[in-house]
Design a protein around this motif. Structure first.
Motif, PDB file in Angstrom:
ATOM      1  N   LYS A 214      32.457 -61.457  24.610  1.00  0.00           N
ATOM      2  CA  LYS A 214      33.509 -60.903  24.858  1.00  0.00           C
ATOM      3  C   LYS A 214      33.085 -59.648  24.393  1.00  0.00           C
ATOM      4  O   LYS A 214      31.806 -59.372  23.786  1.00  0.00           O
ATOM      5  CB  LYS A 214      34.180 -61.856  23.980  1.00  0.00           C
ATOM      6  CG  LYS A 214      34.727 -62.955  24.930  1.00  0.00           C
ATOM      7  CD  LYS A 214      35.302 -63.420  23.687  1.00  0.00           C
ATOM      8  CE  LYS A 214      36.075 -65.124  24.693  1.00  0.00           C
ATOM      9  NZ  LYS A 214      36.962 -66.444  24.336  1.00  0.00           N
ATOM     10  N   ALA A 215      34.079 -58.897  24.049  1.00  0.00           N
ATOM     11  CA  ALA A 215      33.817 -57.081  23.472  1.00  0.00           C
ATOM     12  C   ALA A 215      33.866 -57.601  21.964  1.00  0.00           C
ATOM     13  O   ALA A 215      34.401 -58.329  21.256  1.00  0.00           O
ATOM     14  CB  ALA A 215      34.654 -56.779  23.684  1.00  0.00           C
ATOM     15  N   PRO A 216      32.924 -57.482  21.082  1.00  0.00           N
ATOM     16  CA  PRO A 216      32.781 -56.720  19.660  1.00  0.00           C
ATOM     17  C   PRO A 216      33.284 -56.145  19.126  1.00  0.00           C
ATOM     18  O   PRO A 216      34.226 -55.152  19.504  1.00  0.00           O
ATOM     19  CB  PRO A 216      31.266 -56.944  19.378  1.00  0.00           C
ATOM     20  CG  PRO A 216      31.076 -55.876  20.580  1.00  0.00           C
ATOM     21  CD  PRO A 216      31.721 -56.184  21.601  1.00  0.00           C
ATOM     22  N   SER A 217      34.335 -56.485  17.540  1.00  0.00           N
ATOM     23  CA  SER A 217      34.538 -56.185  16.838  1.00  0.00           C
ATOM     24  C   SER A 217      34.497 -54.376  16.622  1.00  0.00           C
ATOM     25  O   SER A 217      32.814 -54.223  16.672  1.00  0.00           O
ATOM     26  CB  SER A 217      35.847 -56.627  16.004  1.00  0.00           C
ATOM     27  OG  SER A 217      34.562 -57.113  15.360  1.00  0.00           O
ATOM     28  N   LYS A 253      31.515 -50.516  24.791  1.00  0.00           N
ATOM     29  CA  LYS A 253      32.628 -50.344  24.210  1.00  0.00           C
ATOM     30  C   LYS A 253      33.289 -49.189  23.296  1.00  0.00           C
ATOM     31  O   LYS A 253      31.835 -49.102  22.667  1.00  0.00           O
ATOM     32  CB  LYS A 253      33.554 -51.651  23.447  1.00  0.00           C
ATOM     33  CG  LYS A 253      34.860 -51.606  22.410  1.00  0.00           C
ATOM     34  CD  LYS A 253      34.691 -52.852  21.918  1.00  0.00           C
ATOM     35  CE  LYS A 253      36.572 -52.336  21.552  1.00  0.00           C
ATOM     36  NZ  LYS A 253      36.788 -53.776  20.007  1.00  0.00           N
ATOM     37  N   GLY A 254      33.880 -48.181  24.064  1.00  0.00           N
ATOM     38  CA  GLY A 254      34.027 -46.916  22.664  1.00  0.00           C
ATOM     39  C   GLY A 254      35.377 -47.000  22.001  1.00  0.00           C
ATOM     40  O   GLY A 254      36.059 -47.426  23.149  1.00  0.00           O
ATOM     41  N   VAL A 255      35.096 -46.477  20.933  1.00  0.00           N
ATOM     42  CA  VAL A 255      35.964 -46.101  20.481  1.00  0.00           C
ATOM     43  C   VAL A 255      36.449 -44.578  19.515  1.00  0.00           C
ATOM     44  O   VAL A 255      35.512 -44.059  19.677  1.00  0.00           O
ATOM     45  CB  VAL A 255      36.844 -47.620  19.031  1.00  0.00           C
ATOM     46  CG1 VAL A 255      37.346 -48.513  20.205  1.00  0.00           C
ATOM     47  CG2 VAL A 255      35.849 -47.397  18.107  1.00  0.00           C
ATOM     48  N   PHE A 256      37.825 -44.462  18.986  1.00  0.00           N
ATOM     49  CA  PHE A 256      37.554 -42.777  18.665  1.00  0.00           C
ATOM     50  C   PHE A 256      37.237 -43.719  17.147  1.00  0.00           C
ATOM     51  O   PHE A 256      38.329 -44.241  16.969  1.00  0.00           O
ATOM     52  CB  PHE A 256      38.861 -42.060  18.585  1.00  0.00           C
ATOM     53  CG  PHE A 256      39.627 -42.070  20.081  1.00  0.00           C
ATOM     54  CD1 PHE A 256      38.109 -41.378  20.803  1.00  0.00           C
ATOM     55  CD2 PHE A 256      40.098 -42.397  20.885  1.00  0.00           C
ATOM     56  CE1 PHE A 256      38.848 -41.141  22.012  1.00  0.00           C
ATOM     57  CE2 PHE A 256      40.102 -42.093  22.004  1.00  0.00           C
ATOM     58  CZ  PHE A 256      39.561 -41.094  22.692  1.00  0.00           C
ATOM     59  N   TRP A 257      36.386 -42.246  16.169  1.00  0.00           N
ATOM     60  CA  TRP A 257      36.433 -42.600  14.555  1.00  0.00           C
ATOM     61  C   TRP A 257      37.416 -42.651  14.215  1.00  0.00           C
ATOM     62  O   TRP A 257      38.410 -43.337  13.073  1.00  0.00           O
ATOM     63  CB  TRP A 257      36.127 -41.817  13.993  1.00  0.00           C
ATOM     64  CG  TRP A 257      35.423 -42.270  13.160  1.00  0.00           C
ATOM     65  CD1 TRP A 257      36.158 -40.924  11.936  1.00  0.00           C
ATOM     66  CD2 TRP A 257      34.404 -42.279  12.190  1.00  0.00           C
ATOM     67  NE1 TRP A 257      35.595 -41.403  10.369  1.00  0.00           N
ATOM     68  CE2 TRP A 257      35.126 -42.464  10.882  1.00  0.00           C
ATOM     69  CE3 TRP A 257      33.409 -42.731  12.453  1.00  0.00           C
ATOM     70  CZ2 TRP A 257      33.712 -43.413  10.070  1.00  0.00           C
ATOM     71  CZ3 TRP A 257      32.555 -43.145  11.691  1.00  0.00           C
ATOM     72  CH2 TRP A 257      32.297 -43.461  10.411  1.00  0.00           C
ATOM     73  N   ASP A 258      38.987 -41.531  14.666  1.00  0.00           N
ATOM     74  CA  ASP A 258      40.172 -41.180  13.928  1.00  0.00           C
ATOM     75  C   ASP A 258      41.198 -42.446  13.761  1.00  0.00           C
ATOM     76  O   ASP A 258      41.968 -42.948  13.226  1.00  0.00           O
ATOM     77  CB  ASP A 258      40.630 -39.914  14.224  1.00  0.00           C
ATOM     78  CG  ASP A 258      40.768 -39.883  16.148  1.00  0.00           C
ATOM     79  OD1 ASP A 258      40.949 -40.531  16.827  1.00  0.00           O
ATOM     80  OD2 ASP A 258      41.152 -38.581  16.049  1.00  0.00           O
ATOM     81  N   SER A 259      40.854 -43.104  15.130  1.00  0.00           N
ATOM     82  CA  SER A 259      42.242 -43.911  15.322  1.00  0.00           C
ATOM     83  C   SER A 259      41.410 -45.544  15.245  1.00  0.00           C
ATOM     84  O   SER A 259      42.494 -46.476  15.348  1.00  0.00           O
ATOM     85  CB  SER A 259      42.896 -43.021  16.790  1.00  0.00           C
ATOM     86  OG  SER A 259      42.387 -43.444  17.429  1.00  0.00           O
TER      87      SER A 259
END
Length: 333
Positions: A214-217, A253-259
């Motif tokens: 599963k995707a890690p936090s 998995k990729g996320v934005f730093w700002d949000s």
């Protein structure tokens, strides 16, 4: 140039990872040697699987060692002949999995070896999917367990058809014989395997260490983003180090730093992906180079090593975004 098997499909770069303005690709390497890649999507029906005849393996009989296979005697089966020479006890291979294997392939009636991975000292990693590999491999290896040595013969119907493969010296009437050592299998439930590394820097994101597929936090701190590339182990594997020119199979998995908002993920698609490190943004290439297979890596990419003021259209990535990734390096291809 190192010979690579034609079994290797051209890596599919994702829009949100592909390097902008860089036309270099790994695709030209995919035909450096003669071996049985999928030439076209097959419309052949599923074969009947029988247990022989198959030529004798006369040398290199241990798992992981280069085998010597006798010339076929008499007429080969018109069906797919499959025999498990060594039964492994690992995970069962399923269709559409990526399989990691050493292999040797030769022609039935001449015993001519047209390709083998043992001499390259690098196992093959390829998806057992229609159009990615000849049908004989898909049907022969599905259901086998990791740790198994499997021998099988592939008639033209489930190999290269009437056209054969001229580069490999395979005629349209040739039956092919393979010995395959199944070393690993990967699918959408695969994760990093290794030792957890302490995450003590409060200025960096904290990444989950679950290994259940599963995707890690990814928890972003309320801090200013770093201005330099960050590439830290979250879980350190014990596999080979990744080279700057290697192709890798990953979960990410990729996320934005700002949000902290997710913008891309293999977990959401339930499909692994592969790419050459020279085909992606510099932050990925530099961040994964030198890391070990089996690892989970935190990568924080500043704009100058990501997309800067030219993000890919339709990606949802804004200009000068700082990108944060969790990457599980499953295998080198």
């Amino acid at each position: 140039m190192r010979r690579r098997s034609l079994l290797i499909a051209v890596p599919a770069g994702l829009a949100t990872l592909a390097a902008c303005g860089d036309d270099k690709s790994d695709s030209s390497k995919a035909s450096d040697s003669a071996s049985p890649s999928a030439s076209a999507t097959s419309a052949a029906p599923a074969p009947k699987i029988v247990d022989g005849p198959l030529p004798a393996v006369t040398g290199g009989t241990k798992f992981g060692t280069k085998p010597t296979v006798a010339k076929g005697t008499g007429d080969p089966s018109k069906d797919l002949a499959v025999k498990t020479l060594i039964a492994g006890g690992g995970q069962t291979v399923a269709e559409n999995d990526y399989v990691q294997a050493h292999y040797l392939g030769q022609i039935w009636n001449t015993a001519k070896v047209f390709d083998n991975s043992y001499d390259r000292k690098t196992p093959l990693v390829i998806q057992l999917a229609e159009g990615s590999i000849i049908d004989g491999w898909r049907y022969a290896l599905t259901g086998k367990k990791v740790g198994s040595r499997v021998q099988f013969s592939v008639p033209p119907t489930w190999g290269y058809g009437k056209e054969g493969n001229a580069q490999a010296g395979i005629k349209g009437t040739d039956t092919l014989v393979f010995v395959v050592d199944v070393q690993g299998t990967f699918n959408a439930n695969s994760s990093a395997k290794g030792t957890k590394v302490p995450q003590n820097d409060a200025a960096l994101p904290k990444v989950g260490t679950n290994t259940d597929g599963k995707a890690p936090s990814i928890d972003i701190p309320k801090k200013d983003a770093p201005t330099k590339l960050v590439a830290n182990y979250i879980i350190e594997g014990d596999g080979d180090e990744v080279g700057a020119k290697d192709t890798v199979l990953v979960q990410y998995k990729g996320v934005f730093w700002d949000s902290g908002k997710e913008f891309d993920s293999t977990y959401g698609r339930k499909a692994l992906t592969s790419f050459g490190l020279q085909q992606v943004v510099k932050g990925w290439g530099q961040g994964l180079t030198g890391k070990k297979v089996g690892s989970r890596v935190l990568i924080v990419i500043p704009p100058k090593l990501g997309y800067g003021d030219n993000p890919p259209s339709g990606s949802g990535i804004k200009k000068d975004s700082v990108l944060v990734f969790s990457v599980d390096i499953l295998a080198k291809m």
